[in-house]
Design an enzyme around this catalytic site. Sequence first.
Site, PDB file in Angstrom:
ATOM      1  N   GLY A 104       0.919  -1.261  -0.068  1.00  0.00           N
ATOM      2  CA  GLY A 104       0.022   0.187   0.003  1.00  0.00           C
ATOM      3  C   GLY A 104       0.810   1.196  -0.048  1.00  0.00           C
ATOM      4  O   GLY A 104       1.802   1.364   0.801  1.00  0.00           O
ATOM      5  N   ALA A 105       0.780   1.979  -0.680  1.00  0.00           N
ATOM      6  CA  ALA A 105       1.417   3.248  -1.271  1.00  0.00           C
ATOM      7  C   ALA A 105       1.833   4.079  -0.041  1.00  0.00           C
ATOM      8  O   ALA A 105       3.072   4.273   0.340  1.00  0.00           O
ATOM      9  CB  ALA A 105       0.827   4.293  -2.293  1.00  0.00           C
ATOM     10  N   ARG A 155      10.361  -1.322  -5.007  1.00  0.00           N
ATOM     11  CA  ARG A 155       9.134  -1.281  -5.954  1.00  0.00           C
ATOM     12  C   ARG A 155       9.301  -0.095  -6.452  1.00  0.00           C
ATOM     13  O   ARG A 155       9.424   1.038  -5.679  1.00  0.00           O
ATOM     14  CB  ARG A 155       7.936  -1.504  -4.887  1.00  0.00           C
ATOM     15  CG  ARG A 155       7.922  -2.816  -4.202  1.00  0.00           C
ATOM     16  CD  ARG A 155       6.394  -2.999  -3.539  1.00  0.00           C
ATOM     17  NE  ARG A 155       5.465  -3.500  -4.557  1.00  0.00           N
ATOM     18  CZ  ARG A 155       4.033  -3.750  -4.349  1.00  0.00           C
ATOM     19  NH1 ARG A 155       3.727  -3.225  -3.288  1.00  0.00           N
ATOM     20  NH2 ARG A 155       3.385  -3.855  -5.238  1.00  0.00           N
ATOM     21  N   GLN A 194      -5.419  -8.894  -2.581  1.00  0.00           N
ATOM     22  CA  GLN A 194      -5.571  -7.758  -1.513  1.00  0.00           C
ATOM     23  C   GLN A 194      -7.076  -7.583  -1.127  1.00  0.00           C
ATOM     24  O   GLN A 194      -7.506  -7.028  -0.085  1.00  0.00           O
ATOM     25  CB  GLN A 194      -4.663  -6.568  -1.657  1.00  0.00           C
ATOM     26  CG  GLN A 194      -3.536  -6.583  -1.898  1.00  0.00           C
ATOM     27  CD  GLN A 194      -2.974  -7.100  -3.406  1.00  0.00           C
ATOM     28  OE1 GLN A 194      -3.961  -7.464  -3.925  1.00  0.00           O
ATOM     29  NE2 GLN A 194      -1.740  -6.504  -3.847  1.00  0.00           N
ATOM     30  N   ASP A 202      -1.282   4.828  -6.301  1.00  0.00           N
ATOM     31  CA  ASP A 202      -0.041   4.656  -6.168  1.00  0.00           C
ATOM     32  C   ASP A 202       0.863   5.928  -6.504  1.00  0.00           C
ATOM     33  O   ASP A 202       2.046   6.046  -6.088  1.00  0.00           O
ATOM     34  CB  ASP A 202       0.437   3.533  -6.663  1.00  0.00           C
ATOM     35  CG  ASP A 202       0.096   2.130  -5.915  1.00  0.00           C
ATOM     36  OD1 ASP A 202      -1.031   2.003  -6.049  1.00  0.00           O
ATOM     37  OD2 ASP A 202       0.989   1.702  -5.075  1.00  0.00           O
TER      38      ASP A 202
HETATM   39  O1  MRU Z   1       0.603  -3.876  -4.855  1.00  0.00           O
HETATM   40  P1  MRU Z   1       0.008  -3.204  -3.607  1.00  0.00           P
HETATM   41  O2  MRU Z   1      -0.909  -4.059  -2.844  1.00  0.00           O
HETATM   42  O3  MRU Z   1       0.845  -2.510  -2.841  1.00  0.00           O
HETATM   43  O4  MRU Z   1      -1.040  -1.909  -4.251  1.00  0.00           O
HETATM   44  C1  MRU Z   1      -1.675  -1.120  -3.568  1.00  0.00           C
HETATM   45  C2  MRU Z   1      -2.490  -0.308  -4.288  1.00  0.00           C
HETATM   46  O5  MRU Z   1      -2.835  -0.461  -5.386  1.00  0.00           O
HETATM   47  C3  MRU Z   1      -3.357   0.536  -3.530  1.00  0.00           C
HETATM   48  O6  MRU Z   1      -4.638   0.871  -4.122  1.00  0.00           O
HETATM   49  C4  MRU Z   1      -2.505   1.787  -3.424  1.00  0.00           C
HETATM   50  O7  MRU Z   1      -1.446   1.780  -2.809  1.00  0.00           O
HETATM   51  C5  MRU Z   1      -3.249   2.740  -2.456  1.00  0.00           C
HETATM   52  S1  MRU Z   1      -3.178   2.532  -0.785  1.00  0.00           S
HETATM   53  C6  MRU Z   1      -3.989   3.732   0.240  1.00  0.00           C
END
Ligand code: MRU
Length: 328
Positions: free
Chosen positions: A33-34, A75, A180, A221
Amino acid sequence: MIDQTALPTSLRHVRCTTPEGVADAIKTMVIRGAPAIGVAAAMGVALAATGSEARTKEELTRDLENAAALLRSTRPTAVNLFWGIDRVLSRVQAADSVPGAKRRIVAEVKRMEEEDVETNRKLGAVGADLLEDGDTVLTQCNAGALATVGYGTALGVIRAAKERGKTVSVLVPETRPALQGSRLTAFELLTDGIDCRIIPDTAVGYMMSRGRVNKVIVGADRITRDGFVFNKIGTYQEAVLASRHGVPFYPAAPRSTFDLARSNAEVTIEERGFDEVVMVRGKRIAPKGVPVSNPAFDVTPPELVTAIVTDRGLIRQPVVKSIPRVIS
Ligand code: MRU
């Protein structure tokens, strides 16, 4: 940190004491999550600082830059990761000694941790105005408390609406391949007593065509200066379908997710390993040797966005013109 790979089967915690440990946790999606990886990466730099035996500021800077390079390589898509690292690194310059720099860095990450929850609450309050009592909201992936320090972005909007007494139901696409949605978003919403229903990713179009979605709210993200929204794979198809069916589409993101220095063509989309796609619960489901693509994010162009929910207010159309006014 909570081990998000183990949820919802077990609630396990992972303790990271080195930048290498944090980098590994980000890479393997123990934390994801970002906003969450932004603050975690900043804490990784702070661990490099507290663990450093540097005697001069130059030596300390070298240690921190090494840790930062490792953390940056984990990432590529979420800009919050780079924002978090740069923000703590910027504290070193103003310090007049090594212990002073270490203190400033630790104080900064603690501030970032507190700010994240405050920011999400502000963003939630802005977004809650958009929801009506009885709405069914489609989301994607997990943009909740787990994806942040707390409260969440897209799920923060839903939480804020609930706190205002509105009844909102959430449609949760499972979000293949890392799930997720069915693992994390469903866990959070059930824990909070918010009505929710998991759907296969492939059911999104059907649900919209039957009038079963009133609004789409997703996280992000990275949002580039030309208004393109990078988010979990599957978001773009939700945006296209929302446009086809006249359903409002709202990304929700804090200031730290905006990348005003780049346009969409300059961003790298993470490609993850093929095993996430061909293996289900440790069992291979595809023939050996078949080629696989596993892009982790997609890109929604600004014309498919109804408005962007931020902690600084709503970014309305034309979003490309409104972004600098609301964000900078
Ligand atoms: O690969 P992830 O699980 O890190 O991707 C997360 C997402 O795409 C979320 O929608 C994004 O990070 C926003 S989280 C508040």
